[in-house]
Design an enzyme around this catalytic site. Structure first.
Site, PDB file in Angstrom:
ATOM      1  N   ASP A  19     -21.161 -80.989 -17.279  1.00  0.00           N
ATOM      2  CA  ASP A  19     -19.934 -81.620 -16.803  1.00  0.00           C
ATOM      3  C   ASP A  19     -18.865 -81.423 -17.875  1.00  0.00           C
ATOM      4  O   ASP A  19     -19.162 -80.995 -18.993  1.00  0.00           O
ATOM      5  CB  ASP A  19     -20.182 -83.110 -16.539  1.00  0.00           C
ATOM      6  N   GLU A  68     -20.500 -88.210  -7.730  1.00  0.00           N
ATOM      7  CA  GLU A  68     -20.509 -88.535  -9.157  1.00  0.00           C
ATOM      8  C   GLU A  68     -19.283 -89.351  -9.514  1.00  0.00           C
ATOM      9  O   GLU A  68     -19.354 -90.316 -10.269  1.00  0.00           O
ATOM     10  CB  GLU A  68     -20.545 -87.244  -9.984  1.00  0.00           C
ATOM     11  N   GLU A  69     -18.141 -88.967  -8.960  1.00  0.00           N
ATOM     12  CA  GLU A  69     -16.862 -89.566  -9.360  1.00  0.00           C
ATOM     13  C   GLU A  69     -16.727 -91.032  -8.967  1.00  0.00           C
ATOM     14  O   GLU A  69     -15.837 -91.721  -9.416  1.00  0.00           O
ATOM     15  CB  GLU A  69     -15.693 -88.758  -8.762  1.00  0.00           C
ATOM     16  N   HIS A 126      -8.913 -85.006 -14.928  1.00  0.00           N
ATOM     17  CA  HIS A 126      -8.458 -85.774 -13.757  1.00  0.00           C
ATOM     18  C   HIS A 126      -6.962 -85.627 -13.491  1.00  0.00           C
ATOM     19  O   HIS A 126      -6.393 -86.397 -12.732  1.00  0.00           O
ATOM     20  CB  HIS A 126      -8.834 -87.276 -13.833  1.00  0.00           C
TER      21      HIS A 126
END
Lengths: 359, 351
Positions: B223, B200-201, B309
């Site tokens: 998410d 996904e990232e 993040h």
């Protein structure tokens, strides 16, 4: 038609005329070079050539429908004529990505397969440039091709708007014992040559194949419309091997960690590129095949390039994909440089992986 | 939920190398579902069959991604220092001077080259020091192609709030497992596909092929989402502790509005805490599910998270519980107008 092999096959493919969207000549050549050395050959609607070698041996079970797709692209970067000037010069656009700075003064061929004329990309003599102009790259829309015509009418007898053009560049071996080769289109075409040799080998040998193997020679990679993805929908593979070139940066002044890969160091295994993370398990398997077979390989450093890997890997419900390639310097120019030994490493590793894959 | 998060934040799995996380999740989800399998990209899928007769069950795909951001080793120099390339959206300033863990457990510290100005800290200006005295020693521990990521952690803060990494998106994975647990108590009519997606990232890649394989009627994504409640945050009507965030839009997707309203309706009816989410920057698997096959109706229930993040992402476990509870309430609610009611409503709205 003559059958070529080894460096002659590489030469014929490198010199073949085939920018994106105009791959007919290359495809026809590949068809004749494979001839009857396969179990089936088809073209899909996107112009991809798909060649089948049937599975065999104890691990092969036709009911399982295990398919391996081995893919490379046939197209190269080039140009398209967009205007013929009153004086008979040709204005052109780029097909694919090329650095405009490598264009001036180059020989080109214009036209289509079997109807080409020679030309040069014109450049203004240094004496006639202002000091400022000398330091700047000429943009593509200010360049033109000179085909020796005296007027628009004269030129129109030979070419028309929409005609393709590519570099006119012979394949030349050079360096100690001719270890390197110089030529155009040394990306997909090197891999095309390798796959033709692999197909001939698989057809002639009796090695066991757990998978039906489909070789896809694809179109339109250089302009980003991935033929490989279309081919994947046609073939519906379980696994895929993507082959081609890796642009390397093993040049003076580049620090070791930024060199990507190096010429003469063997087949390149890619872990990642800008849009793709290749299948880690398959990549490990390929590295093991290379080690066991005594085939030179290197792991690509960095991930700033792009490839057909992304659309191929993400077609349908996903395809486990591994990338094997030849390191090439100065890609997308008239004088790409590759090592013949690396080419052979790709060829041998393809054979080893295809024959070594178990269900 | 806390224990699940302890387990899930302890395993490392960057994009393309999710096996460690996948193995853990397989153990959690397989006792709760009827069938599990792994797709060619590596996503883990599990199916819990519905109670309605064959042919009357819809296919509902619930998706959270397993991968976290991290690094791939590209080069080891003569002194044994390790160069890396980022996988996913790395904030190098936030990642500098932090401990990293490699796939095989080797530890190192990510540091910028001495003298690099903070603004210039980028991929080519950092390296990992694993304490090796030379290249030879380093190569015994780490080789080109190995992955590493910032060390995982989970710290309890006030109430049910926690800090650590990677909350993005192990919290979504935990929510999916929680939903499977709850469905064991209150079964639903439809087939529910739990998808723990990969990559996904790096561009919402795994969910796309998983969705193609399932071809669901509805897709819901779990998410993290950004919030407007930290100091200096851009104004955003979404906060940690504010309940399940029903996504209307992020930079990759515009969700099915009728589905979002339906979820909000269920929350309101059951007296559950919810908020709408409009995320200005950031994409989710919702987009790739929506555009897979011939198109899928999609929505997302997000877990509001601060400092996404970074090495310390902060969220409230109550919000995660709310996402699970709302999903189960929606899945098991009594249909007023039969199984196809929602589709008919959506059609009417489109006209």
């Amino acid at each position: 038609m003559r059958m070529y092999s080894g460096q002659e096959l590489v030469r014929e493919l490198s010199q073949a005329f085939g920018p994106s969207g105009c791959e007919d000549g290359v495809r026809a050549f590949i068809r004749t070079q494979i001839g009857a050395s396969c179990d089936g050959m088809t073209e899909d609607r996107a112009g991809n050539l798909i060649v089948r070698i049937a599975g065999r041996g104890v691990d092969y079970d036709p009911a399982e429908e295990r398919r391996l797709m081995v893919s490379t692209h046939m197209d190269e970067v080039g140009f398209m004529v967009r205007e013929i000037t009153d004086e008979g010069y040709l204005k052109f656009s780029l097909i694919g990505q090329t650095d405009p700075r490598v264009l001036c003064g180059r020989h080109v061929v214009v036209g289509e397969e079997n109807r080409t004329v020679k030309g040069v990309i014109a450049t203004k003599a240094i004496h006639m440039q202002t000091a400022e102009k000398r330091t700047k790259a000429t943009p593509v829309n200010k360049m033109y091709i000179d085909i020796g015509a005296k007027s628009a009418g004269d030129a129109e007898k030979l070419v028309q708007v929409g005609d393709y053009a590519t570099f006119d560049s012979d394949l030349v071996p050079f360096g100690k014992d001719g270890r390197y080769i110089k030529g155009k289109a040394l990306g997909g075409r090197l891999a095309c040559a390798a796959l033709i040799e692999v197909i001939r080998y698989l057809h002639a040998s009796s090695c066991e194949l757990a998978y039906d193997v489909y070789f896809a020679f694809t179109c339109n990679r250089e302009i980003g419309i991935s033929g490989a993805s279309v081919a994947a929908f046609t073939v519906n593979p379980t696994l895929a091997i993507l082959t081609g070139a890796t642009a390397v940066n093993d040049l003076p002044g580049v620090s070791p960690e930024a060199r990507v890969a190096a010429l003469g160091e063997g087949c390149v295994l890619s872990l990642a590129d800008r849009q793709t993370l290749y299948d880690a398990g398959l990549t490990r398997f390929a590295a093991r095949c290379a080690e066991e077979g005594g085939i030179r390989y290197q792991i690509k450093q960095g991930d700033s390039d792009t490839s057909d890997g992304a659309p191929l890997q993400r077609s349908m419900a996903g395809v486990r994909t591994v990338s094997l390639s030849v390191p090439v310097r100065y890609t997308h120019s008239a004088a790409c440089v590759a090592s013949y030994e690396d080419y052979q490493a790709l060829l041998n590793l393809c054979k080893a992986v295809i024959c070594g894959l178990k269900p | 939920m806390l224990n699940m998060m302890k387990t899930l934040t302890a395993c490392r799995g960057i994009s393309g190398y999710e096996k460690g996380v996948s193995d853990k999740l397989l153990m959690m989800i397989s006792p709760l579902t009827d069938r599990t399998w792994v797709d060619p990209m590596g996503s883990l899928l599990a199916l819990k069959k519905g109670t309605a007769p064959e042919g009357e069950r819809r296919k509902i795909m619930l998706c959270a991604h397993m991968d976290e951001i991290g690094f791939l080793v590209t080069f080891i120099d003569d002194n044994g220092f390790v160069r890396v390339t980022p996988i996913g959206g790395i904030n190098f300033i936030a990642a500098s001077y932090a401990t990293v863990t490699f796939g095989n457990g080797t530890k190192g510290v990510l540091v910028p080259e001495t003298g690099t100005a903070p603004a210039d800290i980028k991929a080519d200006k950092v390296y990992v020091d694993i304490g090796a005295k030379d290249k030879k020693e380093a190569e015994r521990k780490v080789k080109v192609g190995d992955f590493c990521a910032l060390e995982g952690s989970l710290t309890r803060l006030c109430g049910r709030r926690v800090a650590g990494r990677p909350m993005d998106d192990r919290i979504g994975c935990a929510v999916l497992v929680r939903i499977a647990q709850l469905l064991g108590e209150t079964p639903c009519r439809d087939d529910v596909y739990f998808v723990f997606s990969v990559q996904e990232e790096v561009g919402l890649r795994g969910a796309r092929t998983a969705a193609f394989g399932i071809s669901p009627d509805i897709g819901l994504v779990y998410d993290v989402t950004g919030t407007g409640d930290s100091i200096g945050a851009k104004p955003m009507a979404c906060s940690v502790g504010g309940g399940a965030a029903i996504k209307l839009k992020d930079s990759s997707v515009i969700c099915d509005r009728a589905l979002a309203e339906e979820l909000a309706g269920v929350a309101k009816e059951k007296g559950m805490k919810y908020q709408f989410e409009i995320l200005a920057a950031g994409g989710t698997d919702t987009a790739s599910i929506q555009m897979s096959g011939a198109g899928v109706r999609v929505g997302a229930l997000s877990i509001p998270t601060r400092y996404i993040h970074s090495g310390t992402e902060v969220l409230d476990l109550n919000d995660a519980e709310a996402c699970a509870a709302l999903t189960v309430a929606w899945l098991t609610r009594e249909e007023k107008s039969g199984g196809n009611g929602t589709d008919a409503e959506a059609g009417a709205e489109a006209e």
